[in-house]
Design a protein around this motif. Structure first.
Motif, PDB file in Angstrom:
ATOM      1  N   LYS A 181       3.227   0.771   0.028  1.00 10.25           N
ATOM      2  CA  LYS A 181       2.727   0.979   1.283  1.00 10.25           C
ATOM      3  C   LYS A 181       1.064   1.334   1.012  1.00 10.25           C
ATOM      4  CE  LYS A 181       6.816   2.488   3.388  1.00 10.25           C
ATOM      5  NZ  LYS A 181       7.478   3.674   4.211  1.00 10.25           N
ATOM      6  N   GLU A 182       0.836   1.509  -0.067  1.00 10.69           N
ATOM      7  CA  GLU A 182      -0.665   1.830  -0.444  1.00 10.69           C
ATOM      8  C   GLU A 182      -1.082   1.671  -1.736  1.00 10.69           C
ATOM      9  OE1 GLU A 182      -3.653   5.982  -0.129  1.00 10.69           O
ATOM     10  OE2 GLU A 182      -1.619   5.826   0.523  1.00 10.69           O
ATOM     11  N   VAL A 183      -2.216   0.858  -2.016  1.00  4.98           N
ATOM     12  CA  VAL A 183      -2.555   0.389  -3.439  1.00  4.98           C
ATOM     13  C   VAL A 183      -3.584   1.578  -3.910  1.00  4.98           C
ATOM     14  CG1 VAL A 183      -4.031  -1.207  -4.520  1.00  4.98           C
ATOM     15  CG2 VAL A 183      -2.464  -1.943  -2.727  1.00  4.98           C
ATOM     16  N   GLU A 184      -3.232   1.815  -5.363  1.00  6.24           N
ATOM     17  CA  GLU A 184      -4.019   2.988  -5.979  1.00  6.24           C
ATOM     18  C   GLU A 184      -4.622   2.454  -7.115  1.00  6.24           C
ATOM     19  OE1 GLU A 184      -0.996   5.817  -7.356  1.00  6.24           O
ATOM     20  OE2 GLU A 184      -0.922   6.732  -5.070  1.00  6.24           O
ATOM     21  N   ILE A 185      -5.988   2.806  -7.170  1.00  7.94           N
ATOM     22  CA  ILE A 185      -6.631   2.209  -8.472  1.00  7.94           C
ATOM     23  C   ILE A 185      -6.807   3.302  -9.380  1.00  7.94           C
ATOM     24  CG2 ILE A 185      -9.008   1.280  -9.087  1.00  7.94           C
ATOM     25  CD1 ILE A 185      -8.995  -0.355  -6.677  1.00  7.94           C
ATOM     26  N   VAL A 186      -6.723   3.810 -10.373  1.00  2.00           N
ATOM     27  CA  VAL A 186      -7.150   4.684 -11.352  1.00  2.00           C
ATOM     28  C   VAL A 186      -8.483   4.410 -11.597  1.00  2.00           C
ATOM     29  CG1 VAL A 186      -7.073   5.831 -13.467  1.00  2.00           C
ATOM     30  CG2 VAL A 186      -5.004   4.883 -12.612  1.00  2.00           C
ATOM     31  N   PHE A 187      -9.487   5.161 -10.942  1.00  2.00           N
ATOM     32  CA  PHE A 187     -11.003   4.934 -11.215  1.00  2.00           C
ATOM     33  C   PHE A 187     -11.529   5.617 -12.567  1.00  2.00           C
ATOM     34  CE2 PHE A 187     -15.344   6.541 -10.894  1.00  2.00           C
ATOM     35  CZ  PHE A 187     -16.105   5.535 -10.435  1.00  2.00           C
ATOM     36  N   GLN A 188     -12.371   4.793 -13.258  1.00  2.00           N
ATOM     37  CA  GLN A 188     -12.943   5.443 -14.534  1.00  2.00           C
ATOM     38  C   GLN A 188     -14.363   5.279 -14.409  1.00  2.00           C
ATOM     39  OE1 GLN A 188     -10.219   3.422 -17.403  1.00  2.00           O
ATOM     40  NE2 GLN A 188     -10.139   5.209 -18.201  1.00  2.00           N
TER      41      GLN A 188
ATOM     42  N   GLY B 163     -17.996   4.107 -14.961  1.00  2.00           N
ATOM     43  CA  GLY B 163     -18.712   3.027 -15.485  1.00  2.00           C
ATOM     44  C   GLY B 163     -18.022   1.675 -16.087  1.00  2.00           C
ATOM     45  N   LYS B 164     -16.573   1.802 -15.434  1.00  2.00           N
ATOM     46  CA  LYS B 164     -15.729   0.669 -16.151  1.00  2.00           C
ATOM     47  C   LYS B 164     -15.232  -0.166 -14.791  1.00  2.00           C
ATOM     48  CE  LYS B 164     -14.111   2.924 -20.127  1.00  2.00           C
ATOM     49  NZ  LYS B 164     -13.114   3.442 -20.940  1.00  2.00           N
ATOM     50  N   LYS B 165     -14.806  -1.381 -15.119  1.00  2.00           N
ATOM     51  CA  LYS B 165     -14.188  -2.239 -14.168  1.00  2.00           C
ATOM     52  C   LYS B 165     -12.881  -1.811 -13.990  1.00  2.00           C
ATOM     53  CE  LYS B 165     -17.154  -6.319 -14.494  1.00  2.00           C
ATOM     54  NZ  LYS B 165     -17.042  -7.838 -14.808  1.00  2.00           N
ATOM     55  N   CYS B 166     -12.153  -1.396 -12.701  1.00  2.00           N
ATOM     56  CA  CYS B 166     -10.896  -0.889 -12.673  1.00  2.00           C
ATOM     57  C   CYS B 166     -10.268  -1.824 -11.902  1.00  2.00           C
ATOM     58  CB  CYS B 166     -11.213   0.448 -11.863  1.00  2.00           C
ATOM     59  SG  CYS B 166     -12.198   1.618 -12.560  1.00  2.00           S
ATOM     60  N   THR B 167      -8.886  -2.223 -12.200  1.00  2.00           N
ATOM     61  CA  THR B 167      -8.065  -3.091 -11.550  1.00  2.00           C
ATOM     62  C   THR B 167      -6.638  -2.303 -11.208  1.00  2.00           C
ATOM     63  OG1 THR B 167      -7.061  -3.722 -13.763  1.00  2.00           O
ATOM     64  CG2 THR B 167      -9.090  -5.201 -12.826  1.00  2.00           C
ATOM     65  N   THR B 168      -6.049  -2.854 -10.328  1.00  2.00           N
ATOM     66  CA  THR B 168      -4.636  -2.569  -9.970  1.00  2.00           C
ATOM     67  C   THR B 168      -3.777  -3.754  -9.305  1.00  2.00           C
ATOM     68  OG1 THR B 168      -3.247  -0.950  -8.863  1.00  2.00           O
ATOM     69  CG2 THR B 168      -4.945  -1.907  -7.452  1.00  2.00           C
TER      70      THR B 168
ATOM     71  N   THR C  64      -3.962  -8.983  -8.316  1.00  4.15           N
ATOM     72  CA  THR C  64      -4.752  -7.822  -8.987  1.00  4.15           C
ATOM     73  C   THR C  64      -5.887  -7.731  -8.121  1.00  4.15           C
ATOM     74  OG1 THR C  64      -3.898  -8.464 -11.168  1.00  4.15           O
ATOM     75  CG2 THR C  64      -6.008  -7.461 -10.964  1.00  4.15           C
ATOM     76  N   LEU C  65      -6.140  -6.587  -7.871  1.00  3.30           N
ATOM     77  CA  LEU C  65      -7.401  -5.955  -6.889  1.00  3.30           C
ATOM     78  C   LEU C  65      -8.344  -5.519  -8.148  1.00  3.30           C
ATOM     79  CD1 LEU C  65      -8.973  -5.138  -4.370  1.00  3.30           C
ATOM     80  CD2 LEU C  65      -7.901  -3.083  -4.485  1.00  3.30           C
ATOM     81  N   LEU C  66      -9.704  -5.854  -7.825  1.00  5.18           N
ATOM     82  CA  LEU C  66     -10.560  -5.793  -8.908  1.00  5.18           C
ATOM     83  C   LEU C  66     -11.663  -4.756  -8.594  1.00  5.18           C
ATOM     84  CD1 LEU C  66     -11.947  -5.675 -11.706  1.00  5.18           C
ATOM     85  CD2 LEU C  66     -12.929  -7.945 -11.101  1.00  5.18           C
TER      86      LEU C  66
ATOM     87  N   ASN D 294     -14.882  -4.050   2.005  1.00  7.16           N
ATOM     88  CA  ASN D 294     -16.186  -4.211   1.502  1.00  7.16           C
ATOM     89  C   ASN D 294     -16.110  -5.046   0.327  1.00  7.16           C
ATOM     90  OD1 ASN D 294     -17.546  -1.912   2.835  1.00  7.16           O
ATOM     91  ND2 ASN D 294     -15.582  -0.802   1.954  1.00  7.16           N
ATOM     92  N   PRO D 295     -16.266  -6.263   0.603  1.00 10.48           N
ATOM     93  CA  PRO D 295     -16.047  -7.572  -0.368  1.00 10.48           C
ATOM     94  C   PRO D 295     -17.234  -7.078  -1.379  1.00 10.48           C
ATOM     95  CG  PRO D 295     -16.879  -8.313   1.774  1.00 10.48           C
ATOM     96  CD  PRO D 295     -16.430  -6.868   1.894  1.00 10.48           C
ATOM     97  N   ALA D 296     -18.225  -6.240  -1.135  1.00 11.97           N
ATOM     98  CA  ALA D 296     -19.262  -6.180  -1.942  1.00 11.97           C
ATOM     99  C   ALA D 296     -18.772  -5.229  -3.315  1.00 11.97           C
ATOM    100  CB  ALA D 296     -20.469  -5.266  -1.422  1.00 11.97           C
ATOM    101  N   PHE D 297     -17.564  -4.614  -2.969  1.00 12.78           N
ATOM    102  CA  PHE D 297     -17.154  -3.853  -4.166  1.00 12.78           C
ATOM    103  C   PHE D 297     -15.811  -4.385  -4.898  1.00 12.78           C
ATOM    104  CE2 PHE D 297     -19.141  -0.523  -1.460  1.00 12.78           C
ATOM    105  CZ  PHE D 297     -19.788   0.214  -2.574  1.00 12.78           C
ATOM    106  N   PHE D 298     -15.177  -5.248  -3.812  1.00 17.77           N
ATOM    107  CA  PHE D 298     -13.864  -5.492  -4.374  1.00 17.77           C
ATOM    108  C   PHE D 298     -13.547  -7.051  -4.523  1.00 17.77           C
ATOM    109  CE2 PHE D 298     -13.050  -1.447  -2.207  1.00 17.77           C
ATOM    110  CZ  PHE D 298     -12.436  -0.805  -3.117  1.00 17.77           C
ATOM    111  N   SER D 299     -12.760  -7.500  -5.406  1.00 19.39           N
ATOM    112  CA  SER D 299     -12.280  -9.046  -5.243  1.00 19.39           C
ATOM    113  C   SER D 299     -10.795  -9.135  -5.706  1.00 19.39           C
ATOM    114  CB  SER D 299     -13.329  -9.805  -6.276  1.00 19.39           C
ATOM    115  OG  SER D 299     -13.061  -9.434  -7.639  1.00 19.39           O
ATOM    116  N   PHE D 300     -10.234 -10.465  -5.306  1.00 18.68           N
ATOM    117  CA  PHE D 300      -8.868 -10.437  -5.910  1.00 18.68           C
ATOM    118  C   PHE D 300      -8.745 -11.684  -6.984  1.00 18.68           C
ATOM    119  CE2 PHE D 300      -8.538  -8.902  -1.640  1.00 18.68           C
ATOM    120  CZ  PHE D 300      -7.761  -7.930  -1.701  1.00 18.68           C
ATOM    121  N   ASN D 301      -7.942 -11.654  -7.772  1.00 17.69           N
ATOM    122  CA  ASN D 301      -7.734 -12.749  -8.672  1.00 17.69           C
ATOM    123  C   ASN D 301      -7.169 -13.945  -8.040  1.00 17.69           C
ATOM    124  OD1 ASN D 301      -5.175 -11.620  -8.146  1.00 17.69           O
ATOM    125  ND2 ASN D 301      -4.172 -12.631 -10.010  1.00 17.69           N
TER     126      ASN D 301
END
Length: 472
Positions: free
Chosen positions: A10-17, A19-24, A67-69, A45-52
């Motif tokens: 129901k919600e997509v979680e990204i573990v943020f780190q 200075g690194k590219k983060c995916t879920t 995959t959300l990047l 906000n396509p400036a921040f996110f992209s999909f495989n």
């Protein structure tokens, strides 16, 4: 049909780190039994996110992973209010095949063939998100909006480490949340001190309250809580600590042998000094260098603190530290001339006035003594000279600005002192300089004194005094 596909979350979680590219990753399942489904994924906000796979085709009753990047490298998560979301759009694809560009064109044209199957909020989790909330956010509502999600990616040890930063930050609601989710309220810093020491040092009253209510324990051998509160002039913290911890001792010393009143005196915090005195602190206590609080206040030139300490102890001004110096000597060493009168010259001037040492009076005044300074009983040098009948001293003091109508602590003027002691010439001199006879001193003392033999030969004095005394 309400929808063509179903998301596994129901919600997509990204573990943020930082200075690194983060995916879920998440999954979508085609609910159609016979028909392939085309899928379009977008964010606000396509400036921040992209999909495989921003566009894809899912066969009947099959699932596909996505995959959300977060592709922009950053030291802080792109938190937004409201949070960003993934919009899942679908359409039936009877032929089961289509090129990428065909799918793009298909979803670019709104119409009844396009289904909006899901809106999945994006949450950032992990310790780096919590650290960002601690350091950057001030609004309680914003912190609460992101915090409960962020801490879901933190272990107990991570929460405890974050708790220290939250305590120092002063964000009480954040501290409470971290404790509620497993942060150890009784964790210690590298010096073995409790979290409440950190909160008191930072002056965070609300955080101190949270830690107390959460059962934070202290060790008086290392947690010098009252010292920390005294150093930042916080009587409110001292009061709450006294109520919460029965073991807190106003007489406790730190590693330099200083008590809280020493600390307050060195900073000139009179409110804290008065609080310490009110709960039983000895104003003459010595630190490791045999300095009283008065030594420290005098060394730093804190006039109000010196006055406050002298009110509590007349002996402290004569105490010698390890180097054999009085508070006055330290004031002289550091050029705090505004303290000379209180710490030494006032005493010397009063003594000179008592023994009629005119040269001594002039010398004290030349060095900066206050001609109208009062001793512990409110007597000025003029009170002393009048009481002792030192007419030459009275003349010098009057010539240097001594005020004739100042009252002592019992409401008596220098004239009252002269009258009581039977010093006619001094009384005449004071009257000639404008002293007022309708004072408490004449009401209580003067009526008797005026009937004494020494005044009977001076009707010019008795008559005005009696007349004004009757009016009073």
């Amino acid at each position: 049909m309400d929808r063509l596909v179903k998301a596994d979350v129901k919600e997509v979680e990204i573990v943020f780190q930082r200075g690194k590219k983060c995916t879920t990753t998440f999954r979508l399942t085609n609910l159609m039994h016979t028909m392939p489904v085309a899928v379009s994924l977008t964010t606000q906000n396509p400036a921040f996110f992209s999909f495989n796979k921003p566009f894809s085709i899912i066969p009947p009753l099959s699932s596909s992973s996505y995959t959300l990047l977060l592709f922009q490298l950053s030291n802080q998560p792109p938190l937004t209010t409201p949070p960003d979301v993934i919009t899942v759009k679908t359409t039936m694809l009877p032929l089961g095949k289509a090129h990428h560009d065909d799918l793009r064109r298909l979803f670019s044209k709104p119409g009844p063939h396009i289904f909006k199957d899901a809106t999945l909020p994006i949450s950032f989790v992990g310790p780096h998100v919590v650290e960002h909330l601690i350091s950057s956010y001030t609004q309680v509502a914003e912190i609460d909006l992101f915090l409960n999600k962020a801490i879901s990616g933190c272990t107990g040890n991570l929460l405890t480490g974050l708790l220290k930063s939250a305590v120092v930050s002063g964000k009480a609601n954040l501290v409470r949340t971290l404790i509620d989710h497993g942060g150890d309220v009784n964790d210690k810093d590298s010096k073995g001190r409790s979290l409440i020491s950190l909160a008191v040092e930072a002056g965070n009253f609300d955080v101190v309250n949270v830690l107390i209510s959460s059962g934070c324990e202290i060790d008086n051998s290392v947690d010098h809580l009252l010292h920390y509160a005294a150093a930042i002039n916080r009587v409110d913290l001292m009061e709450i600590l006294f109520r919460a911890y029965k073991s807190v001792d106003i007489n406790a010393v730190d590693f330099c042998g200083k008590t809280p009143i020493h600390i307050a005196a060195s900073y000139g915090y009179t409110e804290v000094i008065r609080f310490c005195l009110s709960v039983g602190r000895n104003p003459e206590v010595l630190d490791i260098n045999r300095c009283t609080p008065l030594h420290l206040a005098a060394q730093e030139g804190h006039l109000d603190a010196v006055e406050c300490l002298l009110e509590a102890s007349s002996y402290a001004k004569y105490a010698l530290n390890k180097q054999g110096k009085t508070a006055f000597a330290l004031a002289v060493e550091n050029g705090h001339s505004n303290l000379y009168d209180l710490l030494h010259l006032g005493d010397a001037l009063n003594r000179a006035a008592r023994i009629d040492n005119v040269n001594g009076i002039k010398s004290c005044l030349a060095e900066g003594a206050n001609v109208n300074g009062k001793d512990q009983n409110g007597w000025t040098p003029l009170h002393w000279a009048a009481f002792k009948g030192r007419i030459e001293s009275v003349k010098v003091l009057l010539n240097h600005g001594a005020q004739v109508n100042l009252l002592d602590d019992n409401g008596y003027t220098p004239l009252g002192c002269a009258v009581e002691a039977g010093h006619v010439q001094v009384a005449l001199l004071l009257i000639a300089h404008g002293t007022k006879a309708n004072m408490k001193s004449l009401k209580i003392k003067g009526v008797v004194a005026l009937n004494s033999d020494c005044f009977k030969d001076h009707p010019s004095l008795v008559q005005p005094l009696c007349h004004e005394n009757e009016q009073a």
